[in-house]
Every structure is written in structure tokens, then in C-alpha cells.
Write an enzyme that holds these catalytic residues in place. Structure first.
Site, PDB file in Angstrom:
ATOM      1  N   LYS A   1       5.047   6.882  17.622  1.00  0.00           N
ATOM      2  CA  LYS A   1       4.351   7.076  16.346  1.00  0.00           C
ATOM      3  C   LYS A   1       2.991   7.749  16.562  1.00  0.00           C
ATOM      4  O   LYS A   1       2.637   8.728  15.895  1.00  0.00           O
ATOM      5  CB  LYS A   1       4.183   5.729  15.648  1.00  0.00           C
ATOM      6  CG  LYS A   1       3.270   5.737  14.468  1.00  0.00           C
ATOM      7  CD  LYS A   1       3.783   6.602  13.340  1.00  0.00           C
ATOM      8  CE  LYS A   1       2.722   6.751  12.284  1.00  0.00           C
ATOM      9  NZ  LYS A   1       3.183   7.366  11.076  1.00  0.00           N
TER      10      LYS A   1
ATOM     11  N   GLY B   1       0.808  -1.221   0.000  1.00  0.00           N
ATOM     12  CA  GLY B   1       0.000   0.000   0.000  1.00  0.00           C
ATOM     13  C   GLY B   1       0.836   1.264   0.000  1.00  0.00           C
ATOM     14  O   GLY B   1       1.979   1.276  -0.469  1.00  0.00           O
ATOM     15  N   TYR B   2       0.263   2.308   0.559  1.00  0.00           N
ATOM     16  CA  TYR B   2       0.885   3.640   0.578  1.00  0.00           C
ATOM     17  C   TYR B   2       2.209   3.672   1.318  1.00  0.00           C
ATOM     18  O   TYR B   2       3.085   4.466   1.005  1.00  0.00           O
ATOM     19  CB  TYR B   2      -0.058   4.653   1.225  1.00  0.00           C
ATOM     20  CG  TYR B   2      -1.033   5.257   0.259  1.00  0.00           C
ATOM     21  CD1 TYR B   2      -0.645   6.292  -0.582  1.00  0.00           C
ATOM     22  CD2 TYR B   2      -2.329   4.788   0.175  1.00  0.00           C
ATOM     23  CE1 TYR B   2      -1.527   6.852  -1.479  1.00  0.00           C
ATOM     24  CE2 TYR B   2      -3.229   5.339  -0.721  1.00  0.00           C
ATOM     25  CZ  TYR B   2      -2.818   6.381  -1.553  1.00  0.00           C
ATOM     26  OH  TYR B   2      -3.700   6.920  -2.441  1.00  0.00           O
TER      27      TYR B   2
ATOM     28  N   PHE C   1      -7.224  14.748   0.285  1.00  0.00           N
ATOM     29  CA  PHE C   1      -7.116  15.327   1.628  1.00  0.00           C
ATOM     30  C   PHE C   1      -6.010  16.376   1.722  1.00  0.00           C
ATOM     31  O   PHE C   1      -5.964  17.156   2.660  1.00  0.00           O
ATOM     32  CB  PHE C   1      -6.944  14.238   2.696  1.00  0.00           C
ATOM     33  CG  PHE C   1      -5.551  13.694   2.859  1.00  0.00           C
ATOM     34  CD1 PHE C   1      -5.068  12.706   2.028  1.00  0.00           C
ATOM     35  CD2 PHE C   1      -4.734  14.174   3.868  1.00  0.00           C
ATOM     36  CE1 PHE C   1      -3.789  12.200   2.192  1.00  0.00           C
ATOM     37  CE2 PHE C   1      -3.449  13.675   4.048  1.00  0.00           C
ATOM     38  CZ  PHE C   1      -2.974  12.693   3.202  1.00  0.00           C
ATOM     39  N   LYS C   2      -5.139  16.400   0.704  1.00  0.00           N
ATOM     40  CA  LYS C   2      -4.167  17.480   0.556  1.00  0.00           C
ATOM     41  C   LYS C   2      -3.632  17.405  -0.871  1.00  0.00           C
ATOM     42  O   LYS C   2      -3.960  16.464  -1.602  1.00  0.00           O
ATOM     43  CB  LYS C   2      -3.038  17.368   1.577  1.00  0.00           C
ATOM     44  CG  LYS C   2      -2.186  16.114   1.428  1.00  0.00           C
ATOM     45  CD  LYS C   2      -1.058  16.134   2.440  1.00  0.00           C
ATOM     46  CE  LYS C   2      -0.037  15.070   2.129  1.00  0.00           C
ATOM     47  NZ  LYS C   2       1.060  15.024   3.077  1.00  0.00           N
TER      48      LYS C   2
ATOM     49  N   GLU D   1       6.586   4.438  10.488  1.00  0.00           N
ATOM     50  CA  GLU D   1       6.839   5.253   9.300  1.00  0.00           C
ATOM     51  C   GLU D   1       6.374   6.678   9.561  1.00  0.00           C
ATOM     52  O   GLU D   1       5.312   6.900  10.082  1.00  0.00           O
ATOM     53  CB  GLU D   1       6.064   4.652   8.123  1.00  0.00           C
ATOM     54  CG  GLU D   1       6.429   5.248   6.816  1.00  0.00           C
ATOM     55  CD  GLU D   1       7.925   5.276   6.630  1.00  0.00           C
ATOM     56  OE1 GLU D   1       8.525   4.222   6.441  1.00  0.00           O
ATOM     57  OE2 GLU D   1       8.519   6.381   6.699  1.00  0.00           O
TER      58      GLU D   1
ATOM     59  N   THR E   1       1.149   1.325  11.830  1.00  0.00           N
ATOM     60  CA  THR E   1       0.983   2.004  13.112  1.00  0.00           C
ATOM     61  C   THR E   1       0.076   1.165  13.990  1.00  0.00           C
ATOM     62  O   THR E   1      -1.011   0.788  13.574  1.00  0.00           O
ATOM     63  CB  THR E   1       0.325   3.378  12.908  1.00  0.00           C
ATOM     64  OG1 THR E   1       1.094   4.079  11.951  1.00  0.00           O
ATOM     65  CG2 THR E   1       0.281   4.157  14.193  1.00  0.00           C
TER      66      THR E   1
ATOM     67  N   CYS F   1      -4.191   8.904   8.713  1.00  0.00           N
ATOM     68  CA  CYS F   1      -3.465   8.675   9.962  1.00  0.00           C
ATOM     69  C   CYS F   1      -3.937   9.480  11.152  1.00  0.00           C
ATOM     70  O   CYS F   1      -4.109   8.927  12.240  1.00  0.00           O
ATOM     71  CB  CYS F   1      -1.989   8.977   9.750  1.00  0.00           C
ATOM     72  SG  CYS F   1      -1.270   8.001   8.445  1.00  0.00           S
TER      73      CYS F   1
ATOM     74  N   THR G   1      -4.373  -0.908   9.382  1.00  0.00           N
ATOM     75  CA  THR G   1      -4.966  -1.100  10.701  1.00  0.00           C
ATOM     76  C   THR G   1      -6.073  -0.068  10.852  1.00  0.00           C
ATOM     77  O   THR G   1      -5.895   0.934  11.524  1.00  0.00           O
ATOM     78  CB  THR G   1      -3.914  -0.881  11.807  1.00  0.00           C
ATOM     79  OG1 THR G   1      -3.233   0.349  11.526  1.00  0.00           O
ATOM     80  CG2 THR G   1      -2.923  -1.989  11.886  1.00  0.00           C
TER      81      THR G   1
HETATM   82  N1  UPG Z   1      -2.764  20.220   7.392  1.00  0.00           N
HETATM   83  C1  UPG Z   1      -3.314  21.464   7.666  1.00  0.00           C
HETATM   84  N2  UPG Z   1      -2.497  22.476   8.087  1.00  0.00           N
HETATM   85  C2  UPG Z   1      -1.165  22.310   8.237  1.00  0.00           C
HETATM   86  C3  UPG Z   1      -0.597  21.047   7.948  1.00  0.00           C
HETATM   87  C4  UPG Z   1      -1.420  20.024   7.539  1.00  0.00           C
HETATM   88  O1  UPG Z   1      -4.523  21.658   7.543  1.00  0.00           O
HETATM   89  O2  UPG Z   1      -0.498  23.258   8.644  1.00  0.00           O
HETATM   90  C5  UPG Z   1      -3.625  19.099   6.977  1.00  0.00           C
HETATM   91  C6  UPG Z   1      -3.353  18.612   5.571  1.00  0.00           C
HETATM   92  O3  UPG Z   1      -4.019  19.377   4.607  1.00  0.00           O
HETATM   93  C7  UPG Z   1      -3.872  17.196   5.641  1.00  0.00           C
HETATM   94  C8  UPG Z   1      -3.559  16.777   7.076  1.00  0.00           C
HETATM   95  O4  UPG Z   1      -3.338  17.987   7.789  1.00  0.00           O
HETATM   96  O5  UPG Z   1      -5.268  17.159   5.437  1.00  0.00           O
HETATM   97  C9  UPG Z   1      -2.368  15.851   7.199  1.00  0.00           C
HETATM   98  O6  UPG Z   1      -1.266  16.370   6.474  1.00  0.00           O
HETATM   99  P1  UPG Z   1       0.161  15.644   6.410  1.00  0.00           P
HETATM  100  O7  UPG Z   1       0.673  15.421   7.758  1.00  0.00           O
HETATM  101  O8  UPG Z   1       0.988  16.432   5.486  1.00  0.00           O
HETATM  102  O9  UPG Z   1      -0.228  14.294   5.687  1.00  0.00           O
HETATM  103  P2  UPG Z   1      -0.071  12.727   5.949  1.00  0.00           P
HETATM  104  O10 UPG Z   1       0.396  12.156   4.680  1.00  0.00           O
HETATM  105  O11 UPG Z   1      -1.355  12.255   6.538  1.00  0.00           O
HETATM  106  O12 UPG Z   1       1.112  12.525   6.996  1.00  0.00           O
HETATM  107  C10 UPG Z   1       0.922  12.346   8.384  1.00  0.00           C
HETATM  108  C11 UPG Z   1       2.234  12.695   9.092  1.00  0.00           C
HETATM  109  C12 UPG Z   1       3.310  11.678   8.739  1.00  0.00           C
HETATM  110  C13 UPG Z   1       2.810  10.264   9.042  1.00  0.00           C
HETATM  111  C14 UPG Z   1       1.522  10.030   8.275  1.00  0.00           C
HETATM  112  C15 UPG Z   1       0.922   8.676   8.529  1.00  0.00           C
HETATM  113  O13 UPG Z   1       2.639  14.008   8.740  1.00  0.00           O
HETATM  114  O14 UPG Z   1       4.483  11.927   9.491  1.00  0.00           O
HETATM  115  O15 UPG Z   1       3.746   9.285   8.656  1.00  0.00           O
HETATM  116  O16 UPG Z   1       0.552  11.007   8.680  1.00  0.00           O
HETATM  117  O17 UPG Z   1       0.909   8.334   9.888  1.00  0.00           O
END
Ligand code: UPG
Length: 460
Positions: free
Chosen positions: A218, A13-14, A336-337, A163, A134, A274, A94
Site C-alpha cells: 500500500k 470516513g472517506y 486537492f483535485k 484500499e 493504511t 495519502c 492514521t
Molecule cells: N496528480 C497530479 N498529476 C497526475 C496525477 C495526479 O498532479 O498526473 C495529483 C492530483 O491532482 C492530486 C494528487 O496527485 O493532488 C493525488 O491524486 P489521486 O491519486 O488521483 O488522488 P487520491 O484520492 O489521493 O488517491 C491516491 C491513490 C489511491 C489511494 C489513495 C489513498 O491514487 O490509489 O487509495 O491515494 O491512499
């Protein structure tokens, strides 16, 4: 200490896919096999057309192109890969439990347990088993118990190696991690994994801890990150009523080196696979030890995030004269981003759901998310029938088509391309007054106001 020659990762996966691709790229002498029961997903990882990889991550295609077929393999033959491996990563999902005890909060360990049982059944030689997924604290103990009690008498050493990569930047995060965390009890097993990472990560950035610290870290890392977003989002609401500007506040506090400037961008709410899951899990663990205040404290991060999504939708309704019934609302973004096609827990889903309850017509455009995914996300909520979701929601491939004739535009994802649209043309093409609700603070207020848009952004 045994040198690691063969690694198997269960779960393509991712996390498993990109992580193993980079480990293989940096360790050409180690054979890495990524296995998954999902044939379609494995086929996609093996596709000669690198555009078809099941995970979209900038730079991933080049890494896969370099290692695949050399020392990186994708397969559905789980048993053979387990049998041959010196080290086995478990990287299956998970999800939050949707049934029984801990429903809605605890992590569902069904897939982890199935993996453990399969490893135990197949393994004929000693293995190091690495938790990459996780997991709730102390899962390693359960894992060890299954492995030791159902196996063939071989030795298993369990490591936790969470991770920290973020989606959209997975490859750069993997190439240049802030830190690698390895938790374990057995020094040789820890050292074996340290060596895999040392192929490219400086030794001082490889942290070793006991198993429980690693597992807990984590969850805590994600909880702290999400907490920053909820904190600034709480302030965004305060800014809207006081006349302060949340970007200015973020900047002002972020200059304090003790606070730091990252992760302080107000938004329509955090999403992704996450944050919510891990906090719910942390809350569940705290509650299970009767730590009510601790659990309530962290739960508030989720409550605030739900509030942020709901109030964004409510603001759209209120501003548009308290009704969106039959009105066309163009959604820019569904992921989601930016820079990912992942929609898990995306704020867009919940904002759309809220507006659809008011019978709005939602037209979605996202550069990477296909129509089926949008419908799947809405159907999964179960708020209304799949037919109603298809009646009320249209997904298009052209942003101008989405915005054509719309009453309002809502920006849900911060894709860069949204900034470069021909906004004068968009304005001409929309119903008047032309509303823009910017959930990402992406566009330039002055420019849009000059063009005659009614522009609303979070925290202003
Ligand atoms: N977000 C905001 N404002 C900010 C930063 C993030 O709204 O200042 C939002 C972003 O748009 C997104 C969410 O927060 O919707 C999560 O963003 P981000 O953390 O960049 O994405 P993930 O890919 O979900 O990464 C997180 C952790 C990473 C971890 C992963 C899975 O940053 O360290 O490995 O989740 O656990």
C-alpha cells in the site's frame, strides 16, 4: 470455513463509507454496519437527503440508496456492532504524528490502538479483524498482541486489505478495481474475505500475500504514484527554462508501454490525504532500519513537491512586478483535485499561504469547498492569526465575483467548469494586464492569449 454474515466497519470516513456501501450493495445477504463516534457524521450518512452524505463521490448516492436500510446501516453504537460482527474492518484515520518520536513523519496509531482495545474488550466470539487503514509495516503484529492480551480469550485473525480507491472515482474504482489485495496468515480467514469480494470482483484480480507484503504494498503503490508526479513536475521546471513543453514530453514518454501514460500530468503539486503521509511513513520506516539512502531517495519526492508549490507562488509574485501586496488574486479551486470536496494537503493551501505572507488579497472560489473549510485549512498552518486569514482571504460562491476586479487568476484545481467560463467577460472585468497562472494546464493557451490575457502555465 465460517460464512461471513455480519460485518462491522469502525470509521465512517472517506474510505470506510464508500467501501462498505459497495460491499453491502454487492452482498445483499451480509449485514454491514458502519460505526463512528462522530454523531454528526453518522446522522449525515443516515440523512434521507442523499445530497447531504458526508462524502461527495459521483455515484455514491445511488449505491447508498440501494443498500441503506436493507443490509447497510450507520450507527454510533460501536460496542453492539463489534459484539455482533463476524468480521471487523478498522478504517480509522492514521494521521502523521504531530508530537513526540517520529513527529512529522511516523503514522499516529493512537486511533488504531484504541479500536483494538475496544474490540478486545467487547468481543465474546471469534473475529476476523481487517486493517483497512493504511498502516506502517508490521502494525498487524501490534494489533494482534493487543487483541490477544487484553481480550476475553476468543480468537482473532488479522488481515490486511489496503484500499486503493482514489477520491472522485471511488465508486468506479470500487466497482471495478485493478486488484484487491488481501494479506494474512490464516488461510480460512483470507478465504472468508476473498468471498466477500468475489461477489463482484473476478477471482484473478484478488491477490493474496503475507501480511507484511500487503501492508508494505500500500505504501509502495502510493510512493510510486507520487514519485511519477514529482518526476514530471521536476521536468516541468526544466521545460520552462529550455522551451520544451511538458505535456509534449509526457505524451512522448507515455507512449512507451514500459512507462505508460497515466499519472504524468504536471501540476502545481500533488495533494490529498495519502501521498505525503504514506511517503513520510515509508521514509520513517527506512530510517528506523538505518536505510539512509532508501529514506533519502523517497524523501526527495516530497521535497520536490514542496518546491513545486513554492515556485508556483514565487512565479506569481515575480511576474506581477515582484509585489502582490494588496493585489487581488482569484483562486479557482481549493480542493486537492477535481470532483471532490476534500482539501487535505491541497496545493492551494500552501500557495495561498505563500501569497498571504506577501499581503496579497486572495479570493477563493471552489464549486464544492465551503468557506469554513478554507479558513480552517489556513488556520491549521498557524502561519498567521485567524483574524489575519479572514482579513486577507475572501471565499465566494460565484466564480465571476471572485475574478471581478482581480489582478490575477490562479488555477489550483482542474475542475471542468473552469474551462467553460465566459473568458472574454472575465478579461473585461479584470485589472490590466490580466494575468492567468494555470497550475493545472487546464485552459487553452491560444484562446487566452488571443483574448489578451498574460497566460502562464506550469511546464511551458
Ligand atoms: N496528480 C497530479 N498529476 C497526475 C496525477 C495526479 O498532479 O498526473 C495529483 C492530483 O491532482 C492530486 C494528487 O496527485 O493532488 C493525488 O491524486 P489521486 O491519486 O488521483 O488522488 P487520491 O484520492 O489521493 O488517491 C491516491 C491513490 C489511491 C489511494 C489513495 C489513498 O491514487 O490509489 O487509495 O491515494 O491512499
Amino acid at each position: 470455513m465460517k460464512e461471513i454474515k455480519k460485518i462491522t466497519c469502525i470509521g465512517a470516513g472517506y474510505v470506510g463509507g464508500p467501501t462498505m456501501s459497495v460491499i453491502a450493495q454487492k452482498n445483499p445477504n451480509v449485514t454491514i454496519t458502519v460505526v463512528d463516534l462522530n454523531q454528526a457524521r453518522i446522522d449525515a450518512w443516515n440523512d434521507t437527503d442523499l445530497e447531504k452524505l458526508p462524502v461527495y463521490e459521483p455515484g455514491l448516492d445511488a449505491v447508498v440508496a440501494e443498500a441503506r436500510g436493507r443490509n447497510l446501516f450507520f450507527s454510533t453504537n460501536v460496542e453492539q456492532a463489534i459484539d455482533e460482527a463476524d468480521m471487523i474492518f478498522i478504517s480509522v484515520n492514521t494521521p502523521t504524528k504531530t508530537y513526540g518520536k517520529g513527529k512529522g513523519q511516523a503514522a499516529d496509531l493512537k486511533y488504531i490502538e484504541l479500536c483494538a482495545r475496544q474490540i478486545a474488550a467487547v468481543a465474546k466470539s471469534d473475529k476476523i479483524v481487517v486493517e483497512k487503514s493504511t498502516l506502517p509495516v508490521r502494525t498487524a503484529a501490534a494489533l494482534k498482541s493487543i487483541l490477544d492480551n487484553t481480550g476475553n480469550g476468543v480468537n482473532f485473525h488479522i488481515l490486511s486489505n489496503p484500499e486503493f480507491l482514489a477520491e472522485g472515482t471511488a465508486v468506479t474504482d470500487l466497482h471495478n478495481p485493478d486488484r484487491v489485495l488481501i494479506g494474512g496468515e490464516d488461510a480460512d480467514a483470507i478465504e472468508a474475505l476473498v468471498q466477500v469480494y468475489e461477489a463482484w470482483v473476478p477471482r484473478e484480480r484478488i491477490l493474496t500475500t503475507n501480511l507484511w507484503s500487503s501492508e508494505l504494498s500500500k505504501l509502495v503503490a502510493n510512493a510510486f504514484l507520487a514519485q511519477r508526479v514529482s518526476s514530471i513536475n521536476a521536468i516541468s521546471e526544466l521545460c520552462e527554462v529550455t522551451g520544451a513543453n511538458v505535456d509534449e514530453v509526457s505524451r512522448a514518454i507515455g507512449y512507451d508501454s514500459r512507462i505508460g501514460s497515466k499519472f504524468l500530468k504536471a501540476s502545481v503539486g500533488f495533494g490529498g490525504s495519502c501521498f505525503q503521509k504514506d511517503i513520510l511513513n515509508l521514509v520513517y520506516i527506512a530510517r528506523s532500519y538505518n536505510l539512509t539512502e532508501v529514506a533519502d531517495y523517497w524523501e526527495q519526492v516530497i521535497i520536490l513537491n514542496d518546491h513545486q508549490k513554492a515556485r508556483f507562488a514565487e512565479n506569481i509574485i515575480q511576474t506581477m512586478y515582484n509585489t502582490v501586496n494588496g493585489k487581488k488574486i482569484a483562486f479557482l479551486g481549493w480542493a486537492f483535485k477535481k470532483d471532490t470536496n476534500d482539501t487535505r494537503e491541497s496545493a492551494a493551501i500552501y500557495v495561498a499561504d505563500h501569497l498571504l505572507e506577501e499581503e496579497a488579497q486572495v479570493i477563493v472560489y471552489d464549486p464544492k469547498v465551503p468557506a469554513e473549510q478554507v479558513y480552517k485549512d489556513l488556520d491549521y498552518l498557524g502561519t498567521r492569526s485567524p483574524e489575519d486569514n479572514r482579513r486577507l482571504v475572501t471565499v465566494v460562491n460565484d466564480p465571476y465575483e471572485a475574478m471581478h476586479g482581480s489582478h490575477a487568476i490562479a488555477i489550483l484545481t482542474e475542475w471542468d467548469e473552469f474551462k467553460c467560463y465566459d473568458w472574454p467577460r472575465v478579461k473585461e472585468d479584470m485589472k490590466k494586464p490580466a494575468f492567468v497562472f494555470d497550475g493545472r494546464k487546464l485552459l487553452d493557451r491560444n484562446k487566452l492569449s488571443m483574448l489578451g490575457f498574460n497566460y502562464y502555465a506550469i511546464g511551458e
